[in-house]
Scaffold this motif. Structure first.
Motif, mmCIF file in Angstrom:
data_model
loop_
_atom_site.group_PDB
_atom_site.id
_atom_site.type_symbol
_atom_site.label_atom_id
_atom_site.label_comp_id
_atom_site.label_asym_id
_atom_site.label_seq_id
_atom_site.Cartn_x
_atom_site.Cartn_y
_atom_site.Cartn_z
ATOM 1 N N LEU A 136 0.826 -1.199 0.000
ATOM 2 C CA LEU A 136 0.000 0.000 0.000
ATOM 3 C C LEU A 136 0.867 1.259 0.000
ATOM 4 O O LEU A 136 2.029 1.228 0.419
ATOM 5 N N LYS A 192 0.824 2.806 5.461
ATOM 6 C CA LYS A 192 0.636 1.670 6.368
ATOM 7 C C LYS A 192 -0.761 1.695 6.982
ATOM 8 O O LYS A 192 -1.353 2.752 7.190
ATOM 9 N N VAL A 193 -1.288 0.481 7.276
ATOM 10 C CA VAL A 193 -2.593 0.354 7.927
ATOM 11 C C VAL A 193 -2.520 -0.724 8.996
ATOM 12 O O VAL A 193 -1.540 -1.461 9.094
ATOM 13 N N VAL A 207 -8.548 -2.407 1.410
ATOM 14 C CA VAL A 207 -8.208 -0.982 1.464
ATOM 15 C C VAL A 207 -8.322 -0.363 0.075
ATOM 16 O O VAL A 207 -8.874 0.743 -0.089
ATOM 17 N N GLU A 259 -4.949 6.081 -2.022
ATOM 18 C CA GLU A 259 -4.478 5.101 -1.035
ATOM 19 C C GLU A 259 -3.796 5.791 0.136
ATOM 20 O O GLU A 259 -4.006 5.436 1.298
ATOM 21 N N THR A 260 -2.987 6.790 -0.176
ATOM 22 C CA THR A 260 -2.248 7.502 0.872
ATOM 23 C C THR A 260 -3.197 8.182 1.848
ATOM 24 O O THR A 260 -3.056 8.066 3.071
ATOM 25 N N ALA A 316 -5.250 5.553 3.884
ATOM 26 C CA ALA A 316 -4.417 4.907 4.903
ATOM 27 C C ALA A 316 -4.223 5.840 6.092
ATOM 28 O O ALA A 316 -4.323 5.425 7.252
ATOM 29 N N ARG A 317 -3.982 7.114 5.810
ATOM 30 C CA ARG A 317 -3.800 8.088 6.888
ATOM 31 C C ARG A 317 -5.072 8.208 7.722
ATOM 32 O O ARG A 317 -5.024 8.250 8.959
ATOM 33 N N ALA A 324 1.939 2.289 12.556
ATOM 34 C CA ALA A 324 1.705 2.757 11.188
ATOM 35 C C ALA A 324 2.261 4.160 10.954
ATOM 36 O O ALA A 324 2.112 4.693 9.867
#
Length: 312
Positions: free
Chosen positions: A17, A20-21, A277, A288-289, A292-293, A311
């Motif tokens: 990804l 991170k998650v 995700v 995605e960024t 994930a945040r 993460a």
């Protein structure tokens, strides 16, 4: 043109990804025989955790939800820094602790095991209390709730009693509650409102429609999205996920169950969180960024800094 060959074996690690998650609900194997044997291969716990790191799933919360799994689940969380745990008596287990043995709507009759014979329902929940308070790695009570598919109608009263006890336990310990809600939306919501939901309440493997999503949003409850949101037939679930405020979304695998598309039918593990995700980013119109945040921020709000820090 012939049919395409069905995928088999353990899925390869997907491209990592963009951020991170945390897999906020999974079931790590506690014994080797719990790992699926697929084409002669069992993917060890260490390999599953390594693949998760490679894919960008930097931490996970594993659920132990029957009496014989409580202590081993705590032990696994103590052994691996990136593993945390949620503990409870599963609703289907609750009926068995109440000594209810009857054919369920799924056609199965679930038999009593030694721990069901040994502990009453109240005593079993007492075991959860002792296990949960034995380790700082316990970050949630769960999964508890209602399941009207795998438990007979005769077991509903025991499930509801157990659910109320777990709501009380989560509030007593100041921990989030991870809810199992299968074909029982109305009663799950009713009992939560009657008892007063814990401050942090998560519908694990959320299976409601957009109307149920609105109920969660109105009450500040979280929807944890799992593999079924990626299945082609589940447009209603994608609509529900889209209806949730982004600040109330979490992501999970519920491994070893519910492997996401495109690997449905193959074994599941935390590294497969990636596919869910990516689908959720598509549904919500996020990168995605950014997603994930947001997911990490939500994880921090629910489970605390100790989990979310993995993460950062």
């Amino acid at each position: 043109m012939g049919k395409s060959r069905k995928r088999r074996g353990w899925p390869q690690v997907p491209a990592p990804l963009a951020g991170k998650v945390i897999d906020n609900h999974t079931h790590l194997p506690l014994w080797e025989e719990q790992i699926p044997l697929v084409e002669g291969v069992r993917l060890s716990l260490e390999e599953q955790l390594e693949r998760a790191q490679q894919a960008g799933v930097s931490a996970l919360i594993t659920s132990g939800c029957q009496v014989d799994e409580l202590a081993p689940t705590v032990q696994i969380s103590e052994e691996y820094p990136q593993v945390f745990c949620a503990l409870a008596i599963h609703p289907n287990e609750a009926a068995l602790h109440a000594k209810v043995v009857a054919t369920a709507p799924d056609g199965q009759t679930y038999q009593l095991q030694p721990w069901h014979e040994k502990y009453s329902l109240e005593e079993a929940v007492g075991q959860v209390y002792m296990a949960a308070t034995s380790s700082a790695k316990t970050v949630a009570i769960g999964e508890s709730g209602l399941d009207y598919f795998r438990t007979s109608p005769q077991g509903k009263a025991a499930q509801q009693q157990s659910f109320r006890m777990h709501i009380s336990l989560a509030k007593e310990l100041g921990l989030p509650l991870q809810i199992h809600d299968r074909e029982a939306h109305a009663d799950t919501i009713r009992i939560l409102l009657e008892e007063g939901a814990p401050e942090r309440t998560v519908f694990h493997c959320f299976s409601g429609d957009k109307e149920i999503a609105q109920v969660l949003a109105d009450n500040g409850w979280y929807a944890s999205i799992a593999g079924p949101v990626t299945y082609n037939a589940n447009e209603w679930l994608r609509e529900a996920a889209a209806a949730m405020p982004s600040s109330l979304l979490l992501v999970e695998t519920d491994a070893p169950y519910l492997t996401p598309h495109p690997h449905r039918g193959q074994p599941n593990a935390s590294y497969m969180t990636v596919w869910t995700v990516r689908k959720l980013a598509e549904i919500t119109g996020s990168t995605e960024t950014d997603l994930a945040r947001q997911l990490v921020n939500n994880t921090r709000q629910v489970y605390g800094e100790a989990v979310a820090a993995f993460a950062d």
